[in-house]
Design a protein around this motif. Sequence first.
Motif, PDB file in Angstrom:
ATOM      1  N   GLU A  17       0.833  -1.205   0.000  1.00 18.06           N
ATOM      2  CA  GLU A  17       0.000   0.000   0.000  1.00 18.06           C
ATOM      3  C   GLU A  17       0.866   1.254   0.000  1.00 18.06           C
ATOM      4  N   ARG A  18       2.007   1.199   0.666  1.00 19.62           N
ATOM      5  CA  ARG A  18       2.933   2.336   0.611  1.00 19.62           C
ATOM      6  C   ARG A  18       3.446   2.527  -0.821  1.00 19.62           C
ATOM      7  N   TRP A  19       3.781   1.401  -1.467  1.00 21.49           N
ATOM      8  CA  TRP A  19       4.288   1.502  -2.840  1.00 21.49           C
ATOM      9  C   TRP A  19       3.196   2.022  -3.773  1.00 21.49           C
ATOM     10  N   ALA A  20       1.955   1.638  -3.532  1.00 21.48           N
ATOM     11  CA  ALA A  20       0.854   2.126  -4.361  1.00 21.48           C
ATOM     12  C   ALA A  20       0.736   3.644  -4.276  1.00 21.48           C
ATOM     13  N   GLU A  42      13.791   4.561   0.552  1.00 21.91           N
ATOM     14  CA  GLU A  42      13.539   3.964  -0.761  1.00 21.91           C
ATOM     15  C   GLU A  42      13.601   2.442  -0.691  1.00 21.91           C
ATOM     16  N   LYS A  43      14.533   1.911   0.068  1.00 21.58           N
ATOM     17  CA  LYS A  43      14.642   0.453   0.197  1.00 21.58           C
ATOM     18  C   LYS A  43      13.360  -0.131   0.775  1.00 21.58           C
ATOM     19  N   ILE A  44      12.819   0.536   1.780  1.00 15.95           N
ATOM     20  CA  ILE A  44      11.590   0.050   2.405  1.00 15.95           C
ATOM     21  C   ILE A  44      10.419   0.165   1.442  1.00 15.95           C
ATOM     22  N   LEU A  45      10.310   1.303   0.774  1.00 15.38           N
ATOM     23  CA  LEU A  45       9.201   1.496  -0.154  1.00 15.38           C
ATOM     24  C   LEU A  45       9.246   0.484  -1.292  1.00 15.38           C
ATOM     25  N   ARG A  46      10.422   0.255  -1.827  1.00 12.85           N
ATOM     26  CA  ARG A  46      10.542  -0.692  -2.940  1.00 12.85           C
ATOM     27  C   ARG A  46      10.214  -2.117  -2.505  1.00 12.85           C
ATOM     28  N   LEU A  60      21.723   4.868  12.952  1.00 12.29           N
ATOM     29  CA  LEU A  60      22.333   5.102  11.636  1.00 12.29           C
ATOM     30  C   LEU A  60      23.226   3.937  11.225  1.00 12.29           C
ATOM     31  N   ALA A  61      23.832   3.272  12.204  1.00 11.48           N
ATOM     32  CA  ALA A  61      24.712   2.140  11.893  1.00 11.48           C
ATOM     33  C   ALA A  61      23.920   0.885  11.532  1.00 11.48           C
ATOM     34  N   ASP A  62      22.696   0.756  12.043  1.00 11.61           N
ATOM     35  CA  ASP A  62      21.884  -0.428  11.773  1.00 11.61           C
ATOM     36  C   ASP A  62      20.431   0.016  11.639  1.00 11.61           C
ATOM     37  N   PRO A  63      20.085   0.692  10.557  1.00  6.22           N
ATOM     38  CA  PRO A  63      18.795   1.379  10.471  1.00  6.22           C
ATOM     39  C   PRO A  63      17.572   0.479  10.436  1.00  6.22           C
ATOM     40  N   ILE A  64      17.688  -0.706   9.858  1.00  7.61           N
ATOM     41  CA  ILE A  64      16.513  -1.556   9.698  1.00  7.61           C
ATOM     42  C   ILE A  64      16.164  -2.265  11.004  1.00  7.61           C
TER      43      ILE A  64
END
Length: 612
Positions: free
Chosen positions: A316-319, A337-341, A391-395
């Motif tokens: 839904e975010r990508w939509a 961008e990585k998350i959205l993709r 910042l070192a481990d964002p995900i």
Amino acid sequence: MSSENEVREMTIEGLRSQYRDGTLTPAQVVAEIVARAVAEREMNVWITPPDMTFVQPYLDRLTSLRMEEAPLWGIPFAVKDNIDVAGLPTTAACAEYAYVPEEHASVVERLVAAGAIPVGKTNLDQFATGLVGVRSPYGDTHNALRPELISGGSSSGSAVAVARGLAAFALGTDTAGSGRVPAALNGLVGYKPSLGAWPTRGVVPACASLDCVTVFAQSLDDALTVDAVVRGLDERDPWSRLVDRGASLLPTRIFLPDGPLAFYGPYAGAYRAAWERAAREWVSLADAAGIPVEYVDVSLFARAAAILYEGPWVAERWAALGGFVEGNPGVTYPVTEKILRGGAAEEYSAASVFRAMHELQRYKLEARRLLRGAVLVMPTCGGTWTRAEVLADPIATNREMGRYTNHCNLLDLAAVAIPAGEAAARTPFGVTLFGLGDEEAVVCGAAALYAGVGVGHAAKRGSAAEPELTSARTADVDMLPAPAPVPTTLVAVCGLHMRGYPLEPQMLSCGARFIREDETAATYSLVKLPTTPAKPGLVKRESGGAAIRLEVWEMPLVAFGGFVAAIPAPLGIGKVELRDGTEVPGFVCEAYAAAGAEDVTALRGWRSVVPV
């Protein structure tokens, strides 16, 4: 100016009190906010910072509003920069995405109509994707109390603006916890209403089916004052729905998680101790109030949360944003961008979406069966991080921040995040109360109970300096005294304060609740005063007269004095005799004004004179 670690609170009632007694003006408040924003610009709170040029028209408009008729008269607020404010860029923390709206978002429009002053647009995790506050090209928003720590996100700037005294309240958004995590990390109340209860027209969508507008405030009272103004159906908003919060109610049960919870980050141990202290306090308070406490398996909520970012809802975010990302290569923040993709992955087929929807529907049914009349108490966050660690481990760090928040909107729950002391020095700890989306009144009642000062007056509580209770003493905790009943008075209203009329928000902002429709004794006349807008005047006669239809409300006594003091002449509060012979405080009119006004007694009530 404040020092780096000094925080000066700004509250709605505090400002209104100073405005009423003439010790402060809105222009002075805004000027101070502008100066503080400049002095603290390195905290990266703002994308469009406060500026007198932009704010001046809102200050000028106050001259045409009466403070007693505008519940947020002169109150400065901040707006997350994915919510439209007419004439200011909406960036969603992406300059290339920016546009300048011609009209306010619905919630901003309603706040401005109530006299509030938007002072600037706040920083956020880009496209509201994140719970950490460090995913913005406009810089990491610093924690309000400890700048080396994260502020929480995505509504980072909004929370810090309130915590640093740069606004009395601020609007955020919440899809997975963005209106609650920053509240907990900065020592605030974060109120997340039911889905659709506040319109989302004019909000950049993250997951449109789950998005909520939220408020950050110093107290539950302030949050609910804002709620009373912005809540309500917007017929131009396809996601809007009519949800009545109602008067606050105590829950029939309080649920706590059964078994140990997971904590994370460099302060994991301190957060665990803070949670254990808070849980014991809830047990004591519930016992004193006669509310059963039950320990429940919370794996249901974890399973529901997994659907949000480990299932097809990321599509839904990508939509919503995929077209922009594809059309503007390289401009989106890399982690964002990585998350959205991820939402474009082949595994998220139409069939997978329906499978997830069906699974979620079963979880919703379980949640409704469990939570009817009850609230679930959990930590808002299980820890925090330094900005450098994120910042070192964002995900992975971001994922942990949503451990106790991600399930909420998927299950259509209402929630309020409230302060619960500190995990460490200048490191706030908070809990969140969850309830069903159509039972916000129960969530609010539980939050007020925890404050220990009665329904409608939530405040901060607890600290790291409180003595720890050992496990051996847990069963012998001294019971907290049951909160005293809140003293109230009945108030008879016969005009613009009735339901559906322009001044109803004044009643709601005072914590009043509608009781019944009624009539006066058959000894009154009703006149239409030549004011703008027209107002009724109720006058008791020595002989003759008629029964005039009115409404009876119940108002906390603590709010009654200020309410009465704000009523303009020739109206006032006197004793109104009802048809059963009882007398209650109510609106009356001085005889001199009634003498020259239009007599509308024959219509028997204001709704027949000026229909809603």
